[in-house]
Write an enzyme that holds these catalytic residues in place. Structure first.
Site, PDB file in Angstrom:
ATOM      1  N   PRO A 274       0.806  -1.018   0.253  1.00 51.67           N
ATOM      2  CA  PRO A 274      -0.052  -0.040  -0.271  1.00 51.67           C
ATOM      3  C   PRO A 274       1.058   1.046   0.213  1.00 51.67           C
ATOM      4  CG  PRO A 274       0.394  -1.101   2.104  1.00 51.67           C
ATOM      5  CD  PRO A 274       0.924  -1.632   1.683  1.00 51.67           C
ATOM      6  N   ARG A 312      -1.351  16.112  -9.325  1.00 52.26           N
ATOM      7  CA  ARG A 312      -2.837  15.080  -9.639  1.00 52.26           C
ATOM      8  C   ARG A 312      -3.971  16.271  -9.971  1.00 52.26           C
ATOM      9  NH1 ARG A 312      -4.780  12.628  -6.355  1.00 52.26           N
ATOM     10  NH2 ARG A 312      -5.112  10.807  -7.324  1.00 52.26           N
ATOM     11  N   TYR A 316      -4.233  14.512 -13.694  1.00 50.91           N
ATOM     12  CA  TYR A 316      -4.806  13.013 -14.365  1.00 50.91           C
ATOM     13  C   TYR A 316      -6.669  13.879 -13.895  1.00 50.91           C
ATOM     14  CZ  TYR A 316      -1.088  11.102 -11.669  1.00 50.91           C
ATOM     15  OH  TYR A 316       0.223   9.890 -11.482  1.00 50.91           O
ATOM     16  N   CYS A 342       2.645  29.063 -15.311  1.00 49.70           N
ATOM     17  CA  CYS A 342       2.364  29.888 -16.529  1.00 49.70           C
ATOM     18  C   CYS A 342       1.404  28.169 -17.595  1.00 49.70           C
ATOM     19  CB  CYS A 342       3.136  30.046 -17.467  1.00 49.70           C
ATOM     20  SG  CYS A 342       3.481  31.761 -15.941  1.00 49.70           S
ATOM     21  N   GLU A 343       0.525  27.969 -16.878  1.00 48.27           N
ATOM     22  CA  GLU A 343       0.112  26.587 -17.236  1.00 48.27           C
ATOM     23  C   GLU A 343      -1.062  26.801 -17.166  1.00 48.27           C
ATOM     24  OE1 GLU A 343       1.891  24.132 -19.351  1.00 48.27           O
ATOM     25  OE2 GLU A 343       3.615  24.318 -18.801  1.00 48.27           O
TER      26      GLU A 343
HETATM   27  N1  LLP Z   1       2.628  -1.790  -6.081  1.00 45.60           N
HETATM   28  C1  LLP Z   1       2.970  -1.316  -7.191  1.00 45.60           C
HETATM   29  C2  LLP Z   1       3.987  -2.085  -7.998  1.00 45.60           C
HETATM   30  C3  LLP Z   1       3.419   0.162  -7.783  1.00 45.60           C
HETATM   31  O1  LLP Z   1       3.015   0.638  -8.829  1.00 45.60           O
HETATM   32  C4  LLP Z   1       2.015   1.151  -7.026  1.00 45.60           C
HETATM   33  C5  LLP Z   1       1.776   2.480  -8.041  1.00 45.60           C
HETATM   34  C6  LLP Z   1       2.339   0.899  -5.555  1.00 45.60           C
HETATM   35  C7  LLP Z   1       2.206  -0.492  -5.586  1.00 45.60           C
HETATM   36  C8  LLP Z   1       1.088   1.165  -4.485  1.00 45.60           C
HETATM   37  O2  LLP Z   1      -0.134   1.778  -5.070  1.00 45.60           O
HETATM   38  P1  LLP Z   1      -1.148   2.765  -4.730  1.00 45.60           P
HETATM   39  O3  LLP Z   1      -1.414   1.852  -2.694  1.00 45.60           O
HETATM   40  O4  LLP Z   1      -0.850   4.122  -3.619  1.00 45.60           O
HETATM   41  O5  LLP Z   1      -2.376   2.668  -4.938  1.00 45.60           O
HETATM   42  N2  LLP Z   1       1.093   9.213  -8.947  1.00 45.60           N
HETATM   43  C9  LLP Z   1      -0.773   8.326  -8.956  1.00 45.60           C
HETATM   44  C10 LLP Z   1      -0.957   6.406  -9.098  1.00 45.60           C
HETATM   45  C11 LLP Z   1      -0.124   6.106  -9.507  1.00 45.60           C
HETATM   46  C12 LLP Z   1       0.459   4.774  -9.066  1.00 45.60           C
HETATM   47  C13 LLP Z   1       1.458   4.014  -9.505  1.00 45.60           C
HETATM   48  N3  LLP Z   1       2.027   2.919  -8.885  1.00 45.60           N
HETATM   49  C14 LLP Z   1      -2.092   9.717  -8.752  1.00 45.60           C
HETATM   50  O6  LLP Z   1      -1.405   9.945  -8.110  1.00 45.60           O
HETATM   51  O7  LLP Z   1      -3.001   9.100  -8.294  1.00 45.60           O
END
Ligand code: LLP
Length: 415
Positions: A274, A312, A316, A342-343
Site C-alpha cells: 500500500p 494530481r 489526472y 504559466c500553464e
Molecule cells: N506497487 C506497485 C508495483 C505500484 O506500481 C504502485 C503504484 C503501488 C504498489 C502503490 O499503489 P497505491 O497503494 O498507492 O495505489 N501517481 C498516481 C498513482 C500512481 C500509482 C503507481 N503505482 C496518483 O497520484 O494517483
C-alpha cells in the site's frame, strides 16, 4: 480517518492550528500527521493478523526519510522501484529482507545493487528482465529471490492512467507465459522462486478486482504446486483507494478479507504494497491565497501552490478537497483555485465554493500521497517545506529549498 479536524471553525493538524504552522513555516507547506500514519499502518496489521504477512509500504507515494523511518519503526517493509528508492530505505536502516523491488525497467546496475544488498524479493516483469537478473547473479555468484509480476488481465475500474493490470498495459507477464518462466527460475543455479506478484491499479474503491486477481494468482499457485515449484508468498500489490470526495472504498480489513478468504488455509504468506492508503489522508498541502480575480466568465482564487507542488489535479483531473483553514461566516464564492504557474492546466480545484479573502490559508486534503513525491521545480520554483506533527510537537522533515539549491548542479559556462 485522519487527525486533521476542525475545532470552532479552525483546522488543526493533531493539536496544532494549521494557520499558525503556515505562518511559522511559510507556504506552500506539506503537513503530515504522525497519528494518522500510525493508525493506517495498524489498520493493515490488524487486517492481516493471524496470517503470515509483510506490509511493504510503496515508497513512491511519499519517500521522505522521516516517513520511511516511521514506517520502519512500525514494522513495515518497503516496495521500491528504483535505485534511488532502494538507497532511501537502506539509508533509514531498513532490513533488506523486508524490501521488495518492483518496476518494469530495472537496469543492470539496479539489479546488481539489489542482489548485492540481499533484498527480500525481486519482482520480475518480463522474460528479458529475468535473463538479465540470471546473468547478474551468475556474474556476482550470488543468489536472488524472485517473484514474477503476473498481469492477470483484470479491470481495476479506476482512472485509465493508474490502471495497470490489463493485457494492454506494459506491466507484468501474462499468466499463460508465467508457468514456463517459473520452471526457468527453478532450474537456475542462482535464482530462487519466492513469490507470485501482481499490482493491478491504484485508487481502487471496491473489492471485486482484487478478489478476481487473487483467484487468478491462486490458479497459477496451484499449477506450480502440482509441478513441485513451491511459492512462499503471494503479493497482491497496492491499490486500495482513499476518500478524496464522495468515494467509499473498503477498509483495509474488508479489502484484505476479500483476499484472505480466497487464500483460505494455504500455507503461503501474503504481501501487500500500500502507498496511497497509508499516506494520502495523513498529509495536507497548505497554500496562501494571493489574489481573487474576477473575469467575465469565472472567479479565480489564485494561490501560491501550483502544479509543481501538487500535480494530481492537472495530470489526472483528480478531484481533491480544498478547505478553508479558518472558516469565515461569510458568503461563499464559486471559483477555480489556481496556481501561479504559466500553464492553463495549473489548477488545484475547479468550481469550488469557498469563503476566502487574500492572504487566507487553504488546505488541500489527501495530499500526503503522490504530492511531494511528484513535485518538480517547474518555473524555477523551490520544492516546498515538509513538516510532521506529533500531538503538539512539530518537526521540519524537509526544509524548503533555497534558491541556491535550484542551480547547485548547473554550470552557467562563461561564453
Ligand atoms: N506497487 C506497485 C508495483 C505500484 O506500481 C504502485 C503504484 C503501488 C504498489 C502503490 O499503489 P497505491 O497503494 O498507492 O495505489 N501517481 C498516481 C498513482 C500512481 C500509482 C503507481 N503505482 C496518483 O497520484 O494517483
Amino acid at each position: 480517518m485522519d487527525y486533521f479536524n476542525y475545532q470552532d471553525g479552525v483546522l488543526y493538524a493533531e493539536d496544532l492550528k494549521v494557520s499558525d504552522l503556515a505562518a511559522q513555516f511559510g507556504t506552500p507547506l506539506y503537513i503530515y500527521s504522525k497519528a494518522t500514519l500510525v493508525r493506517h499502518m495498524q489498520a493493515f496489521e490488524q487486517a492481516l493478523a493471524g496470517k503470515k504477512h509483510l506490509i511493504c509500504y510503496a515508497v513512491k507515494a511519499n519517500s521522505n526519510l522521516a516517513i520511511l523511518a516511521l514506517m520502519r519503526s512500525l514494522g513495515a517493509g518497503f516496495d521500491v522501484v528504483s535505485e534511488g528508492e532502494l538507497r532511501r530505505v537502506l539509508k533509514i536502516g531498513a532490513d533488506p529482507k523486508k524490501v521488495i523491488f518492483s518496476g518494469v525497467g530495472k537496469t543492470r546496475a539496479e539489479l546488481t545493487l539489489a542482489v548485492q544488498t540481499g533484498i527480500g524479493c525481486i519482482n520480475i516483469e518480463s522474460a528479458a528482465e529475468l535473463e538479465e537478473l540470471s546473468s547478474v547473479c551468475a556474474q556476482l555468484k550470488m543468489p536472488a529471490k524472485v517473484a514474477l509480476r503476473v498481469n492477470p488481465d483484470v479491470d481495476a475500474k479506476t482512472h485509465p492512467s493508474i490502471s495497470t493490470g490489463l493485457k494492454s498495459n506494459k506491466f507484468g507477464i501474462a499468466a499463460e507465459e508465467a508457468f514456463a518462466l517459473y520452471q526457468r527460475i527453478a532450474a537456475d543455479p542462482y535464482l530462487k522462486v519466492s513469490g507470485i506478484d501482481c499490482h493491478i491499479g491504484s485508487q481502487m474503491t471496491s473489492n471485486g478486482p482484487i478478489a478476481e486477481a487473487t483467484e487468478k494468482l491462486l490458479t497459477l499457485y496451484g499449477k506450480l504446486e502440482a509441478a513441485g515449484i513451491l511459492v512462499d508468498h503471494i503479493d497482491i500489490g497496492g491499490g486500495l483507494g482513499v476518500t478524496y470526495g464522495d468515494e467509499n472504498p473498503p477498509s483495509p480489513y474488508e479489502y484484505m478479507a476479500a483476499v484472505l478468504q480466497r487464500v483460505g488455509k494455504r500455507e503461503v504468506a501474503i504481501y501487500v504494497e500500500p502507498g496511497r492508503a497509508m499516506v494520502a489522508n495523513a498529509g495536507i498541502l497548505v497554500t496562501q491565497v494571493q489574489y481573487l480575480k474576477q473575469t467575465a466568465s469565472k472567479n479565480f482564487c489564485i494561490v501560491d501552490a501550483g502544479m509543481s507542488d501538487l500535480i494530481r489535479p492537472a495530470l489526472y483531473n483528480s478531484w481533491m478537497n480544498i478547505v478553508e483553514c479558518e472558516r469565515r461566516d461569510e458568503p461563499k464564492l464559486l471559483c477555480d483555485v489556481v496556481g501561479p504557474i504559466c500553464e492553463s492546466d495549473d489548477f488545484l480545484g475547479k468550481d469550488r465554493k469557498l469563503a476566502v479573502k487574500a492572504h487566507d490559508y487553504l488546505a488541500v486534503r489527501g495530499a500526503g500521497a503522490y504530492g511531494m513525491s511528484m513535485a518538480s521545480n517547474y518555473n524555477a520554483r523551490r520544492l516546498p517545506c515538509e513538516i510532521l506533527v506529533d500531538g503538539a510537537k512539530v518537526e521540519v522533515i524537509r526544509a524548503r529549498e533555497s534558491f541556491d539549491d535550484l542551480w547547485r548542479l548547473e554550470n552557467p559556462l562563461n561564453f
